[in-house]
Design a protein around this motif. Structure first.
Motif, PDB file in Angstrom:
ATOM      1  N   TYR A   1       0.828  -1.205   0.000  1.00 32.89           N
ATOM      2  CA  TYR A   1       0.000   0.000   0.000  1.00 32.89           C
ATOM      3  C   TYR A   1       0.864   1.257   0.000  1.00 32.89           C
ATOM      4  CZ  TYR A   1      -3.708   3.010   2.013  1.00 32.89           C
ATOM      5  OH  TYR A   1      -4.617   3.988   2.271  1.00 32.89           O
ATOM      6  N   ALA A   2       1.947   1.219   0.785  1.00 34.63           N
ATOM      7  CA  ALA A   2       2.811   2.402   0.890  1.00 34.63           C
ATOM      8  C   ALA A   2       4.200   1.993   1.366  1.00 34.63           C
ATOM      9  CB  ALA A   2       2.206   3.406   1.866  1.00 34.63           C
ATOM     10  N   SER A   3       5.201   2.749   0.928  1.00 35.06           N
ATOM     11  CA  SER A   3       6.579   2.620   1.407  1.00 35.06           C
ATOM     12  C   SER A   3       6.990   3.958   2.001  1.00 35.06           C
ATOM     13  CB  SER A   3       7.523   2.280   0.253  1.00 35.06           C
ATOM     14  OG  SER A   3       7.215   1.030  -0.294  1.00 35.06           O
ATOM     15  N   TYR A   4       7.727   3.906   3.090  1.00 42.87           N
ATOM     16  CA  TYR A   4       8.135   5.129   3.779  1.00 42.87           C
ATOM     17  C   TYR A   4       9.656   5.242   3.798  1.00 42.87           C
ATOM     18  CZ  TYR A   4       3.300   4.798   5.272  1.00 42.87           C
ATOM     19  OH  TYR A   4       1.934   4.688   5.285  1.00 42.87           O
ATOM     20  N   GLU A   5      10.135   6.469   3.915  1.00 43.57           N
ATOM     21  CA  GLU A   5      11.574   6.732   3.901  1.00 43.57           C
ATOM     22  C   GLU A   5      12.312   6.010   5.023  1.00 43.57           C
ATOM     23  OE1 GLU A   5      12.544  10.883   3.682  1.00 43.57           O
ATOM     24  OE2 GLU A   5      11.222  11.207   1.966  1.00 43.57           O
ATOM     25  N   ASP A   6      11.643   5.801   6.153  1.00 42.40           N
ATOM     26  CA  ASP A   6      12.299   5.143   7.287  1.00 42.40           C
ATOM     27  C   ASP A   6      12.411   3.626   7.110  1.00 42.40           C
ATOM     28  OD1 ASP A   6       9.722   4.261   7.688  1.00 42.40           O
ATOM     29  OD2 ASP A   6       9.473   5.190   9.642  1.00 42.40           O
ATOM     30  N   GLY A   7      11.873   3.087   6.009  1.00 42.70           N
ATOM     31  CA  GLY A   7      11.964   1.661   5.732  1.00 42.70           C
ATOM     32  C   GLY A   7      10.691   0.888   6.013  1.00 42.70           C
ATOM     33  N   ASP A   8       9.701   1.516   6.656  1.00 38.60           N
ATOM     34  CA  ASP A   8       8.421   0.842   6.889  1.00 38.60           C
ATOM     35  C   ASP A   8       7.695   0.628   5.569  1.00 38.60           C
ATOM     36  OD1 ASP A   8       8.812   0.901   9.625  1.00 38.60           O
ATOM     37  OD2 ASP A   8       7.377   2.518  10.006  1.00 38.60           O
ATOM     38  N   GLU A   9       6.907  -0.435   5.527  1.00 40.36           N
ATOM     39  CA  GLU A   9       6.003  -0.693   4.408  1.00 40.36           C
ATOM     40  C   GLU A   9       4.633  -1.013   4.969  1.00 40.36           C
ATOM     41  OE1 GLU A   9       8.842  -2.891   1.077  1.00 40.36           O
ATOM     42  OE2 GLU A   9       7.147  -3.990   1.916  1.00 40.36           O
ATOM     43  N   ASP A  10       3.607  -0.511   4.329  1.00 44.41           N
ATOM     44  CA  ASP A  10       2.234  -0.873   4.660  1.00 44.41           C
ATOM     45  C   ASP A  10       1.689  -1.741   3.541  1.00 44.41           C
ATOM     46  OD1 ASP A  10       2.310   0.601   6.973  1.00 44.41           O
ATOM     47  OD2 ASP A  10       1.029   2.218   6.243  1.00 44.41           O
ATOM     48  N   HIS A  11       1.155  -2.900   3.931  1.00 41.42           N
ATOM     49  CA  HIS A  11       0.462  -3.791   3.012  1.00 41.42           C
ATOM     50  C   HIS A  11      -0.997  -3.795   3.446  1.00 41.42           C
ATOM     51  CE1 HIS A  11       4.149  -5.679   1.249  1.00 41.42           C
ATOM     52  NE2 HIS A  11       4.641  -5.045   2.300  1.00 41.42           N
ATOM     53  N   HIS A  12      -1.902  -4.044   2.529  1.00 44.11           N
ATOM     54  CA  HIS A  12      -3.321  -3.999   2.920  1.00 44.11           C
ATOM     55  C   HIS A  12      -4.168  -4.948   2.104  1.00 44.11           C
ATOM     56  CE1 HIS A  12      -5.593  -1.631  -0.259  1.00 44.11           C
ATOM     57  NE2 HIS A  12      -4.387  -1.755  -0.753  1.00 44.11           N
ATOM     58  N   ILE A  13      -5.351  -5.239   2.672  1.00 41.40           N
ATOM     59  CA  ILE A  13      -6.377  -5.997   1.972  1.00 41.40           C
ATOM     60  C   ILE A  13      -7.719  -5.316   2.273  1.00 41.40           C
ATOM     61  CG2 ILE A  13      -6.644  -7.684   3.863  1.00 41.40           C
ATOM     62  CD1 ILE A  13      -7.245  -9.781   1.615  1.00 41.40           C
ATOM     63  N   PRO A  14      -8.451  -4.906   1.248  1.00 38.23           N
ATOM     64  CA  PRO A  14      -9.771  -4.296   1.473  1.00 38.23           C
ATOM     65  C   PRO A  14     -10.829  -5.388   1.694  1.00 38.23           C
ATOM     66  CG  PRO A  14      -9.213  -4.212  -0.848  1.00 38.23           C
ATOM     67  CD  PRO A  14      -8.044  -4.830  -0.155  1.00 38.23           C
ATOM     68  N   ILE A  15     -11.692  -5.156   2.683  1.00 40.60           N
ATOM     69  CA  ILE A  15     -12.710  -6.140   3.049  1.00 40.60           C
ATOM     70  C   ILE A  15     -14.063  -5.436   3.183  1.00 40.60           C
ATOM     71  CG2 ILE A  15     -13.459  -7.771   4.856  1.00 40.60           C
ATOM     72  CD1 ILE A  15     -10.475  -8.263   5.442  1.00 40.60           C
ATOM     73  N   ARG A  16     -15.112  -6.132   2.760  1.00 42.50           N
ATOM     74  CA  ARG A  16     -16.474  -5.600   2.860  1.00 42.50           C
ATOM     75  C   ARG A  16     -17.313  -6.556   3.709  1.00 42.50           C
ATOM     76  NH1 ARG A  16     -18.193  -4.038  -2.370  1.00 42.50           N
ATOM     77  NH2 ARG A  16     -17.733  -6.156  -2.978  1.00 42.50           N
ATOM     78  N   ILE A  17     -18.029  -5.989   4.666  1.00 42.70           N
ATOM     79  CA  ILE A  17     -18.985  -6.741   5.467  1.00 42.70           C
ATOM     80  C   ILE A  17     -20.388  -6.247   5.119  1.00 42.70           C
ATOM     81  CG2 ILE A  17     -19.822  -7.289   7.788  1.00 42.70           C
ATOM     82  CD1 ILE A  17     -16.976  -6.776   8.820  1.00 42.70           C
ATOM     83  N   THR A  18     -21.223  -7.150   4.680  1.00 41.59           N
ATOM     84  CA  THR A  18     -22.631  -6.845   4.442  1.00 41.59           C
ATOM     85  C   THR A  18     -23.393  -7.400   5.643  1.00 41.59           C
ATOM     86  OG1 THR A  18     -22.311  -7.042   2.058  1.00 41.59           O
ATOM     87  CG2 THR A  18     -24.585  -7.118   2.864  1.00 41.59           C
ATOM     88  N   TYR A  19     -24.188  -6.546   6.283  1.00 39.81           N
ATOM     89  CA  TYR A  19     -24.901  -7.001   7.474  1.00 39.81           C
ATOM     90  C   TYR A  19     -26.346  -6.539   7.447  1.00 39.81           C
ATOM     91  CZ  TYR A  19     -24.096  -2.288   9.429  1.00 39.81           C
ATOM     92  OH  TYR A  19     -24.075  -0.923   9.651  1.00 39.81           O
ATOM     93  N   GLU A  20     -27.141  -7.222   8.268  1.00 36.71           N
ATOM     94  CA  GLU A  20     -28.566  -6.910   8.357  1.00 36.71           C
ATOM     95  C   GLU A  20     -28.926  -6.500   9.774  1.00 36.71           C
ATOM     96  OE1 GLU A  20     -30.386  -9.814   4.962  1.00 36.71           O
ATOM     97  OE2 GLU A  20     -30.089 -10.688   6.953  1.00 36.71           O
ATOM     98  N   VAL A  21     -29.714  -5.454   9.861  1.00 32.25           N
ATOM     99  CA  VAL A  21     -30.248  -4.986  11.135  1.00 32.25           C
ATOM    100  C   VAL A  21     -31.716  -5.338  11.144  1.00 32.25           C
ATOM    101  CG1 VAL A  21     -30.690  -2.976  12.593  1.00 32.25           C
ATOM    102  CG2 VAL A  21     -28.543  -3.135  11.287  1.00 32.25           C
ATOM    103  N   ILE A  22     -32.116  -6.050  12.178  1.00 35.76           N
ATOM    104  CA  ILE A  22     -33.495  -6.551  12.245  1.00 35.76           C
ATOM    105  C   ILE A  22     -34.305  -5.725  13.220  1.00 35.76           C
ATOM    106  CG2 ILE A  22     -34.902  -8.565  12.795  1.00 35.76           C
ATOM    107  CD1 ILE A  22     -32.240 -10.161  12.074  1.00 35.76           C
TER     108      ILE A  22
END
Length: 151
Positions: A130-151
């Motif tokens: 997802y992103a690389s930073y100058e300090d050496g950190d990297e962010d990886h990601h996965i997008p997730i969707r939750i479909t829910y019902e309210v009764i």
């Protein structure tokens, strides 16, 4: 006005806050979690490994039911921050961990509280850097969707 152009109705703030908390607890229960717990993105540290949830959109109502209740959608991205150094393997493993978490999420829907049922959980894409930073950190990601019902 077509459905595509209609403004989406957001869920009430208290519902959204409850779901935020429940999703953090649910993800932190993943059996092979590589960190102590999943937090919010604003708490992710610099120069340290961590996992966090970042909302993609506010939770919104997809469909209202005639007899009351509704179907809603909650989208977030699960971020995994690593310090790979010069190791391509660590970057690839970060994506593999996130993809396994996405598969687990699909099979192990969260408990969203009384009167709310998670109908479907689905990763919206495979994990990637997802992103690389100058300090050496990297962010990886996965997008997730939750479909829910309210009764």
């Amino acid at each position: 006005m077509s459905l595509e152009n209609k403004a989406r109705a957001m869920v009430v703030d208290s519902e959204r806050a409850d779901i935020d908390r429940k999703v953090l607890a649910w993800l932190s229960d993943y059996p092979d979690l590589p960190v102590y717990m999943v937090t919010t993105e604003s708490v992710l540290g610099v120069n340290e490994e961590g996992m966090a949830v970042s909302a993609i959109t506010s939770a919104y109502i997809n469909k209202r039911y005639i007899l009351g209740g509704y179907q809603a959608e909650y989208q977030f991205t699960l971020i995994y921050r690593i310090r790979p150094g010069n190791s391509q393997d660590k970057s690839l493993k970060a994506n593999e961990i996130l993809n396994r978490m996405g598969d687990w999420a699909r099979r192990n829907r969260p408990d969203l509280g009384e009167g709310i049922r998670a109908a479907k959980v689905e990763p919206m894409a495979i994990a990637e850097k997802y992103a690389s930073y100058e300090d050496g950190d990297e962010d990886h990601h996965i997008p997730i969707r939750i479909t829910y019902e309210v009764i």
